[in-house]
Enzyme design. Structure first.
Site, PDB file in Angstrom:
ATOM      1  N   ILE A  99       0.895  -1.151   0.000  1.00 54.29           N
ATOM      2  CA  ILE A  99       0.000   0.000   0.000  1.00 54.29           C
ATOM      3  C   ILE A  99       0.938   1.206   0.000  1.00 54.29           C
ATOM      4  CG2 ILE A  99      -0.328  -0.147   2.507  1.00 54.29           C
ATOM      5  CD1 ILE A  99      -3.191   0.953   2.003  1.00 54.29           C
ATOM      6  N   GLY A 109      -5.969  11.606   3.610  1.00 52.32           N
ATOM      7  CA  GLY A 109      -6.960  10.555   3.775  1.00 52.32           C
ATOM      8  C   GLY A 109      -6.914   9.486   2.705  1.00 52.32           C
ATOM      9  N   LEU A 110      -5.895   9.519   1.853  1.00 53.48           N
ATOM     10  CA  LEU A 110      -5.850   8.569   0.737  1.00 53.48           C
ATOM     11  C   LEU A 110      -5.353   7.190   1.162  1.00 53.48           C
ATOM     12  CD1 LEU A 110      -4.623  10.917  -2.124  1.00 53.48           C
ATOM     13  CD2 LEU A 110      -6.957  10.256  -1.506  1.00 53.48           C
ATOM     14  N   GLU A 139       6.534   3.282  12.902  1.00 52.50           N
ATOM     15  CA  GLU A 139       5.550   3.608  13.935  1.00 52.50           C
ATOM     16  C   GLU A 139       4.268   4.216  13.378  1.00 52.50           C
ATOM     17  OE1 GLU A 139       5.903   2.411  16.899  1.00 52.50           O
ATOM     18  OE2 GLU A 139       7.962   1.739  16.510  1.00 52.50           O
ATOM     19  N   TYR A 145      -2.704   1.268  11.223  1.00 50.41           N
ATOM     20  CA  TYR A 145      -3.389  -0.022  11.097  1.00 50.41           C
ATOM     21  C   TYR A 145      -4.089  -0.419  12.392  1.00 50.41           C
ATOM     22  CZ  TYR A 145      -0.770  -0.401   6.738  1.00 50.41           C
ATOM     23  OH  TYR A 145      -0.256  -0.169   5.495  1.00 50.41           O
ATOM     24  N   LYS A 147      -5.319   1.548  14.623  1.00 51.20           N
ATOM     25  CA  LYS A 147      -6.504   2.404  14.760  1.00 51.20           C
ATOM     26  C   LYS A 147      -7.667   1.867  13.923  1.00 51.20           C
ATOM     27  CE  LYS A 147      -6.687   6.765  13.135  1.00 51.20           C
ATOM     28  NZ  LYS A 147      -6.415   8.212  13.052  1.00 51.20           N
TER      29      LYS A 147
END
Length: 174
Positions: A99, A109-110, A139, A145, A147
């Site tokens: 990713i 936000g992408l 970190e 991830y 969250k």
């Protein structure tokens, strides 16, 4: 948030995948690794032959994230199912192998949009879990991830040049 489209890649996208892969991997990890290890890894991981094999492997799909107004490539995503997964972590799962988001498109936000797309693909394929590997020292990614509901289930070694590093395996049940 920037408006983007996500579309599957094919062989015509090989050069842009190579360019964006090298650019984003370097921007993310060069400061924490030696130039020799970075060069060794990049010269092996992003060859035309290796990317061609990855693009044409059944069960692997690359997706480009494209900024709507300029048609600029913002990043890409690689998803694996079945035998295309890099290892067996969970039954009936989908792997997010990569990713990658270019620096100019971060903090918009992408990354979340790409992850939500991956989760939707998993649901469409009736998968019960999604998993990925993340470097133990990255970190920001680990916090992102976690969250979103991922938790550590394992770890594996990742060879970056001559440096053996540790990736944490994170899983999200659907």
């Amino acid at each position: 948030m920037t408006n983007v489209n996500i579309r599957p890649c094919d062989m015509a996208d090989l050069k842009i995948l190579k360019k964006v892969g090298i650019e984003t991997f370097t921007a993310t990890f060069a400061a924490q690794n030696t130039p020799e290890n970075m060069q060794a890894y990049l010269s092996q991981a992003y060859t035309d032959e290796k990317l061609t094999h990855e693009i044409t492997t059944p069960g692997s799909t690359f997706y480009l994230l494209i900024e709507s107004e300029t048609a600029e490539i913002a990043g890409y995503l690689k998803l694996n199912i079945a035998a295309a997964q890099t290892e067996t972590i969970a039954n009936n799962s989908l792997e997010i192998e990569r990713i990658y988001l270019r620096q100019a498109f971060q903090k918009q936000g992408l990354g979340r949009k790409m992850l939500e797309f991956a989760l939707q693909q998993a649901r469409t394929l009736c998968k019960s879990a999604v998993w990925l590997g993340v470097w133990e020292h990255y970190e920001n990614a680990k916090a992102f991830y976690q969250k979103l509901g991922f938790h550590q289930v394992s770890q594996h070694s990742f060879l970056l040049g001559a440096d053996c590093q540790n990736d944490l395996i994170l899983l999200k049940e659907l």
